[in-house]
Design an enzyme around this catalytic site. Sequence first.
Site, PDB file in Angstrom:
ATOM      1  N   TYR A  43      38.020  11.159  37.313  1.00  0.00           N
ATOM      2  CA  TYR A  43      38.882  10.648  38.392  1.00  0.00           C
ATOM      3  C   TYR A  43      40.249  11.322  38.387  1.00  0.00           C
ATOM      4  O   TYR A  43      40.988  11.198  39.362  1.00  0.00           O
ATOM      5  CB  TYR A  43      39.127   9.136  38.282  1.00  0.00           C
ATOM      6  CG  TYR A  43      37.922   8.247  38.330  1.00  0.00           C
ATOM      7  CD1 TYR A  43      36.673   8.722  38.713  1.00  0.00           C
ATOM      8  CD2 TYR A  43      38.034   6.894  38.004  1.00  0.00           C
ATOM      9  CE1 TYR A  43      35.576   7.880  38.741  1.00  0.00           C
ATOM     10  CE2 TYR A  43      36.945   6.052  38.041  1.00  0.00           C
ATOM     11  CZ  TYR A  43      35.712   6.559  38.399  1.00  0.00           C
ATOM     12  OH  TYR A  43      34.628   5.715  38.424  1.00  0.00           O
ATOM     13  N   HIS A 101      29.395   8.111  31.713  1.00  0.00           N
ATOM     14  CA  HIS A 101      29.617   7.896  33.151  1.00  0.00           C
ATOM     15  C   HIS A 101      28.302   7.904  33.952  1.00  0.00           C
ATOM     16  O   HIS A 101      28.094   7.076  34.833  1.00  0.00           O
ATOM     17  CB  HIS A 101      30.563   8.974  33.687  1.00  0.00           C
ATOM     18  CG  HIS A 101      31.257   8.592  34.947  1.00  0.00           C
ATOM     19  ND1 HIS A 101      32.499   9.064  35.280  1.00  0.00           N
ATOM     20  CD2 HIS A 101      30.899   7.788  35.963  1.00  0.00           C
ATOM     21  CE1 HIS A 101      32.855   8.554  36.443  1.00  0.00           C
ATOM     22  NE2 HIS A 101      31.908   7.778  36.878  1.00  0.00           N
TER      23      HIS A 101
HETATM   24  N1  LIG Z   1      30.760   4.333  37.340  1.00  0.00           N
HETATM   25  C1  LIG Z   1      30.666   4.948  38.484  1.00  0.00           C
HETATM   26  O1  LIG Z   1      29.832   5.848  38.680  1.00  0.00           O
HETATM   27  C2  LIG Z   1      31.575   4.551  39.609  1.00  0.00           C
HETATM   28  C3  LIG Z   1      31.330   4.959  40.935  1.00  0.00           C
HETATM   29  C4  LIG Z   1      32.213   4.539  41.939  1.00  0.00           C
HETATM   30  C5  LIG Z   1      33.299   3.727  41.609  1.00  0.00           C
HETATM   31  N2  LIG Z   1      33.542   3.365  40.309  1.00  0.00           N
HETATM   32  C6  LIG Z   1      34.711   2.511  39.939  1.00  0.00           C
HETATM   33  O2  LIG Z   1      34.677   1.356  40.757  1.00  0.00           O
HETATM   34  C7  LIG Z   1      35.921   1.208  41.417  1.00  0.00           C
HETATM   35  C8  LIG Z   1      35.706   0.541  42.754  1.00  0.00           C
HETATM   36  O3  LIG Z   1      34.821   1.281  43.566  1.00  0.00           O
HETATM   37  P1  LIG Z   1      35.293   2.036  44.888  1.00  0.00           P
HETATM   38  O4  LIG Z   1      36.735   2.347  44.771  1.00  0.00           O
HETATM   39  O5  LIG Z   1      34.407   3.175  45.138  1.00  0.00           O
HETATM   40  O6  LIG Z   1      34.990   0.959  46.036  1.00  0.00           O
HETATM   41  P2  LIG Z   1      35.552  -0.497  46.428  1.00  0.00           P
HETATM   42  O7  LIG Z   1      36.500  -1.031  45.412  1.00  0.00           O
HETATM   43  O8  LIG Z   1      34.357  -1.319  46.807  1.00  0.00           O
HETATM   44  O9  LIG Z   1      36.320  -0.193  47.773  1.00  0.00           O
HETATM   45  C9  LIG Z   1      37.556   0.446  47.812  1.00  0.00           C
HETATM   46  C10 LIG Z   1      37.842   0.791  49.265  1.00  0.00           C
HETATM   47  O10 LIG Z   1      37.900  -0.398  50.063  1.00  0.00           O
HETATM   48  C11 LIG Z   1      39.152  -0.527  50.710  1.00  0.00           C
HETATM   49  N3  LIG Z   1      39.623  -1.913  50.458  1.00  0.00           N
HETATM   50  C12 LIG Z   1      40.189  -2.412  49.334  1.00  0.00           C
HETATM   51  N4  LIG Z   1      40.455  -3.724  49.464  1.00  0.00           N
HETATM   52  C13 LIG Z   1      40.066  -4.067  50.708  1.00  0.00           C
HETATM   53  C14 LIG Z   1      40.079  -5.293  51.420  1.00  0.00           C
HETATM   54  N5  LIG Z   1      40.559  -6.402  50.866  1.00  0.00           N
HETATM   55  N6  LIG Z   1      39.606  -5.287  52.692  1.00  0.00           N
HETATM   56  C15 LIG Z   1      39.101  -4.156  53.255  1.00  0.00           C
HETATM   57  N7  LIG Z   1      39.059  -2.969  52.622  1.00  0.00           N
HETATM   58  C16 LIG Z   1      39.534  -2.926  51.353  1.00  0.00           C
HETATM   59  C17 LIG Z   1      40.088   0.470  50.075  1.00  0.00           C
HETATM   60  O11 LIG Z   1      40.909   1.104  51.040  1.00  0.00           O
HETATM   61  P3  LIG Z   1      42.541   0.985  50.923  1.00  0.00           P
HETATM   62  O12 LIG Z   1      42.927   1.752  49.705  1.00  0.00           O
HETATM   63  O13 LIG Z   1      42.987   1.618  52.196  1.00  0.00           O
HETATM   64  O14 LIG Z   1      42.853  -0.481  50.821  1.00  0.00           O
HETATM   65  C18 LIG Z   1      39.128   1.512  49.486  1.00  0.00           C
HETATM   66  O15 LIG Z   1      38.880   2.515  50.459  1.00  0.00           O
HETATM   67  C19 LIG Z   1      36.465   2.638  41.501  1.00  0.00           C
HETATM   68  O16 LIG Z   1      37.845   2.668  41.756  1.00  0.00           O
HETATM   69  C20 LIG Z   1      36.072   3.166  40.148  1.00  0.00           C
HETATM   70  O17 LIG Z   1      36.997   2.732  39.171  1.00  0.00           O
HETATM   71  C21 LIG Z   1      32.681   3.745  39.328  1.00  0.00           C
END
Ligand SMILES: NC(=O)c1ccc[n+]([C@@H]2O[C@H](COP(=O)([O-])OP(=O)(O)OC[C@H]3O[C@@H](n4cnc5c(N)ncnc54)[C@H](OP(=O)(O)O)[C@@H]3O)[C@@H](O)[C@H]2O)c1
Length: 270
Positions: A43, A101
Site C-alpha cells: 500500500y 497478503h
Molecule cells: N488483504 C487484502 O487483500 C485487502 C484488499 C483490499 C482492501 N484491504 C484492506 O481493507 C481496507 C478496506 O477496504 P477498501 O478500502 O478497499 O474498501 P471499503 O473500506 O469497503 O471502502 C472504501 C471506499 O468507500 C468510500 N466510503 C468510506 N466510507 C463511506 C461511507 N460512510 N459512505 C459511502 N462511501 C464511503 C471511500 O471513499 P472516500 O474516501 O471518498 O470516503 C472509499 O472509496 C483497505 O483500506 C485495506 O486496508 C485488504
Amino acid sequence: MEKPHVIPLMGFGTFGRNGKNGIDAILCALETGYRHLDTAQTYDTEFEVGEALRRSGIDREEVFLTTKISTDNFGPGALVPSLEKSLETLKVDQVDLTLIHWPSPNGRIPLEVYITQIADAQARGLTKLIGVSNFTIALLEETEALLGKGRIANNQFELNPILQNKKLAHYCQEREILVTCYLPIARGMLSEEPVLRAIGEKHDATPEQVAIAFELAKGYCTIPTSGRPERIRSNFKANSIRLSPDEIARIEMIDRNHRVVDPDWGPKWD
Ligand SMILES: NC(=O)c1ccc[n+]([C@@H]2O[C@H](COP(=O)([O-])OP(=O)(O)OC[C@H]3O[C@@H](n4cnc5c(N)ncnc54)[C@H](OP(=O)(O)O)[C@@H]3O)[C@@H](O)[C@H]2O)c1
C-alpha cells in the site's frame, strides 16, 4: 505473564491513504478512537501509519498495528528482511500482527517456503501474532499441517453484506481464527440496498453503518477506510449500533456472492 493479544475489532484500513492527505486521515481516525490500523507493504502507507501514530501522541502500546507481506517477498530468505524494513518504515520495534497478503500467485512459490519464514519472523519477535489474507479453507488446512494448530490468529478476506463468505467465515470461527472483513462497506456500493436502508432508518444510521454493525455483531474485525473526516467518524460510530437477532437474520439473506477483488492469479475461492 505476558498480556493476551487482543485484536481490536474496529480497525481503520489504509489502502489509498498516501502522502499528506493520508497522514491527516489516519490521524483523524486515531483522534476518532480507532485503535487498529491496517497497512501493507504494497500500500505504501507504512510511513504514513507510523507518522500519524507519532503525531497523535497516543502510546504505541494502545494502537494495534497490522502489516502484510507482499508476494514479492516470499522467496527463500526474503521475508524476514522485508518485515525488518517495514518496521524501519513504520519506526516501531515490532508490529502486532503480520499477514501473508495473498497466497503465492498461481502457487509459484510453495506455501511451506513462506509460511515457515513468517513463523521465523514471529520467533524473532518482529511481530506478536501471525496470520494470512485471502486464504481458502484448503490453504488454511495446509498451513495448519505445516505449523500446527492455533498458530494463525487471523484470516483477512473480502466480506460485507453482499459477499458474506459464510463457509470460510464459519470454518475460521470454529478454529478461533479471527475473521477480518476487507471491503467491509463494499467501497460505497451499499447505499441503495433496501434491507440495509430499512434497518438503518430504525437506528438512524446509514447503510454503511448497518453493514459495519452487522460485521461486528458476527464477531468479525472490520477495517473500513475513508479519506473524509465525516465518514471516518460516522463509520466508527457504527460501533455503538446494536442490531437485533431478527435484523441480523435479514441481513444474512441479502448475500449474493458479489466479489470485487478477484485477480486471475488468485486462489480458487470457497
Ligand atoms: N488483504 C487484502 O487483500 C485487502 C484488499 C483490499 C482492501 N484491504 C484492506 O481493507 C481496507 C478496506 O477496504 P477498501 O478500502 O478497499 O474498501 P471499503 O473500506 O469497503 O471502502 C472504501 C471506499 O468507500 C468510500 N466510503 C468510506 N466510507 C463511506 C461511507 N460512510 N459512505 C459511502 N462511501 C464511503 C471511500 O471513499 P472516500 O474516501 O471518498 O470516503 C472509499 O472509496 C483497505 O483500506 C485495506 O486496508 C485488504
